[in-house]
Design an enzyme around this catalytic site. Structure first.
Site, PDB file in Angstrom:
ATOM      1  N   SER A 193      43.776  50.080  45.605  1.00  0.00           N
ATOM      2  CA  SER A 193      44.524  49.635  44.469  1.00  0.00           C
ATOM      3  C   SER A 193      44.763  50.899  43.423  1.00  0.00           C
ATOM      4  CB  SER A 193      44.013  48.296  43.639  1.00  0.00           C
ATOM      5  OG  SER A 193      44.909  47.832  42.891  1.00  0.00           O
ATOM      6  N   HIS A 220      46.111  41.379  48.700  1.00  0.00           N
ATOM      7  CA  HIS A 220      45.662  42.262  47.964  1.00  0.00           C
ATOM      8  C   HIS A 220      43.961  42.239  47.879  1.00  0.00           C
ATOM      9  CE1 HIS A 220      45.978  45.879  45.132  1.00  0.00           C
ATOM     10  NE2 HIS A 220      45.062  45.077  44.441  1.00  0.00           N
TER      11      HIS A 220
END
Length: 667
Positions: A528, A641
């Site tokens: 990320s 994610h």
């Protein structure tokens, strides 16, 4: 002969038991919790356990390969309602606490979740995804075959999009369903839909007299264009709604005081956008007066620690004391979390804090005591009993057999001074089988967020890399939580600036102070924001011999339009969006510097990641491959994610194996 423990493996992820959600029984002599494991089918299963505080062994309440969680006791303690997906979707089930089989309570078409009892024990309040025009009295759960057929049919239909917020990483593409709050009358066996607006409503609490509920939502006309959340008081008799907050902030975790006269909550007014520290507020219902109890307390409220062995929810506060003079909560400070107490004179006191991670707690008013959930760098999790001024008393012995079998490395804590007067905290793991005089390859880990914190918690990935023979360094550069408001805000508008310098300084510090690190075999990885930083690092220095970038950001211009948060996060973090200054966004983009990359790079990305969409990885791969750089791209089907934390177990293990493969090849 001394027993030599074996090194941890990627597959050991399936052997770790994860505990969450401690809840005292109404009489206070016992508590329940959720245990989550990966079963033989490589699927998560969560079951409920019950343990008396005077006993050493818990009793398992639910069984099977389903997910059971979110238990709530009736006020008299004779019944409990919980959430289970045993019928196919998450639905509510009710059980007698003295034994017997659970029975299904709801059959809502889109499931039901987060149940809570009213104080008189006559009703249960819960949440459900409701379509416009749905009748809550006539909800029928589809069979698994019907669900599959409906999904296949949906794939054949075009998706009409007319909202800015039309997708999210946790829900995928949105439709006309919104989270609504439902009341179920146990005696009448009838449902009542309490909220109806075309937005999501988050149930918070029910008043002691049973006349009101608290919920959080954005009911503003411009809700689709805002990242805000207000608190509302709903009268259950008249269904009238009263707005408690000012429409300019984000508020959550609201709880009525025992008398019902006051409300405590966490929140802030976005003074520093997404980097704003949360505060503790108390509302006087009669006067409408709002008081901040943590003004001047330069610490993030709640649990901001990142790791890969936390599943399930746990209370982090605020929780009222029995005399209503204090409020208890968890806060994040200098690499650890602790239990804190705030009083009405705005004094904040540490009740318990050590070199560990308090991930949740339950307060028992009669005995004025707590159950604390604790993780340490060498122990994934256990529950402990705690009274003010006393030591912890261990209640569970989770993962004992696993820890007897494997070698777990205790990290060394580093505090690194910067040239501009800050202090960086970090942790260094020596490799498994470390021997004096030998040189070892090194890996720098960079966390996501960036407003999060590495800390004193168990981290399987770090232990795995150490088990593979690497020195592992993980640090909290500026932008991280845990070191005050100015520190967490310092990265905004400066991505790739001071944060990059902090990380390179940490590497220099490790090389200077630990002679066993081979300076010619340095690796770096992160996900990320950590993936962005990995991309930035390899575009600005060639000192690393291998890098693995995960669910990363490579191009801020496209991120603005493709991420579920891009349209506001880009402005919050970089200072402007695509329409305001595309040239500046390009300057912040690692893709701009791709010609400088000489480090062999492995790109890992989930194919249904809506937070950092896979096109970010695709752009980086194509540019590097087109330039004939050393690069590989691994796509994880069906992964979003959260791949490294709660993704499909097989995919999580494959991800770890890919990381190890790349570093073994180049380091």
């Amino acid at each position: 002969m001394t027993h030599v423990k074996r090194a941890i493996t990627a597959e050991d992820l399936t052997k770790i038991e994860i505990l969450s959600d401690p809840q005292h029984t109404p009489n206070g002599d016992a508590y329940t919790y959720v245990s989550t494991k990966i079963n033989d089918n490589n699927e998560y299963e969560s079951n409920l356990y019950y343990q008396k505080r005077i006993e050493t062994e818990p009793v398992q309440w639910t069984f099977g390969s389903n997910k059971n969680s979110n238990l709530s006791f009736s006020p008299d303690g004779k019944k409990a309602v919980f959430q289970s997906d045993r019928s196919g979707l998450p639905q509510l089930w009710i059980i007698n606490t003295d034994g017997g089989e659970a029975r299904q309570l709801t059959t809502f078409r889109n499931g039901a979740f987060n149940p809570a009892w009213t104080k008189n024990g006559q009703s249960i309040i819960f949440s459900a995804f409701i379509d416009e025009g749905d009748d809550v009295q006539n909800q029928k759960e589809l069979s698994k075959e019907e669900q599959q057929k409906e999904m296949e049919e949906k794939k054949k239909q075009p998706l009409l999009v007319d909202r800015l917020q039309y997708k999210s990483n946790d829900r995928g593409f949105h439709d006309n369903k919104n989270t609504q709050i439902i009341l179920y009358d146990l005696k009448e066996e009838k449902y009542e839909q309490l909220t109806n607006s075309n937005v999501d409503h988050s149930f918070q609490d029910v008043s002691p007299n049973g006349n009101y509920i608290l919920f959080a939502a954005n009911l503003n006309e411009d809700a689709d264009y805002e990242i805000k959340n207000d608190l509302f008081l709903l009268n259950l008799k008249t269904i009238e709604t009263t707005k408690l907050t000012d429409g300019n902030g984000g508020y959550h975790s609201a709880r009525f005081s025992p008398s019902g006269d006051k409300i405590a909550c966490f929140g802030h007014g976005y003074e520093y956008d997404g980097a704003t520290l949360s505060k503790l507020f108390v509302y006087d219902i009669a006067t409408g007066k709002r008081t901040c109890l943590t003004e001047g307390f330069d610490v993030q409220l709640g649990d901001a620690v990142v790791g890969d062995t936390r599943l399930g929810n746990s209370t982090t506060g605020p929780v009222w004391s029995r005399d209503e003079k204090s409020i208890y909560f968890i806060a994040t400070d200098f690499g650890a979390t602790g239990l804190y107490q705030a009083s009405f004179n705005s004094e904040v006191e540490v009740l318990y804090k050590n070199d560990n991670h308090i991930f949740g707690f339950s307060y028992e008013a009669t005995s004025d005591s707590f159950i604390l959930g604790v993780s340490t760098p060498i122990d994934p999790c256990n529950f402990y009993s705690f009274r003010k001024g006393a030591d912890l008393t261990q209640l569970t012995n989770s993962n004992a057999l696993f820890l007897e079998e494997v070698a777990v490395i205790e990290p060394e804590v580093l505090v690194i001074p910067t040239e501009d007067g800050l202090e960086l905290q970090g942790w260094l793991l020596r490799p498994y089988g470390y021997k004096d005089g030998e040189k070892y390859p090194f890996i720098l880990e960079v966390h996501g967020g960036p407003h999060a914190m590495y800390g004193q918690t168990f981290f399987h990935e770090m232990q795995l890399l150490a088990a593979k023979g690497y020195v592992v360094l993980y640090t909290n550069p500026r932008g991280s939580h845990g070191y005050g408001q100015q520190f967490v805000d310092a990265v905004r508008g400066d991505y790739g600036g001071g944060d990059y310098s902090d990380l390179m300084l940490a590497v220099d510090y490790a090389l200077e102070h630990f002679s066993f690190i081979d300076e010619n075999r340095l690796g770096v990885t992160g996900g990320s924001y950590g993936g962005f930083m990995t991309n930035w690092i390899v575009g600005h220095t060639n000192r690393f011999k291998a890098a693995v970038t995960q669910r990363s950001i490579s191009n801020w211009l496209s991120f603005y339009g493709v991420s579920d948060i891009g349209y506001f996060f880009t402005k919050w973090e970089l200072g402007f969006n695509l329409l305001e200054d595309p040239a500046k966004l390009w300057d912040f983009s690692p893709l701009k510097y791709v010609e400088n990359v000489e480090t062999p790079l492995l790109i890992l990305h989930g194919e249904v990641d809506y937070r950092c969409p896979i096109e970010q990885g695709e752009q980086l791969f194509i540019a590097l491959k087109h330039l004939r750089k050393e690069v590989e791209f691994v796509r994880f089907p069906g992964a979003d994610h959260e791949l490294s934390r709660s993704g499909n177990p097989n995919m999580r293990i494959a991800r770890l194996e890919e990381i190890c493969r790349w570093f073994e090849k180049y380091l």
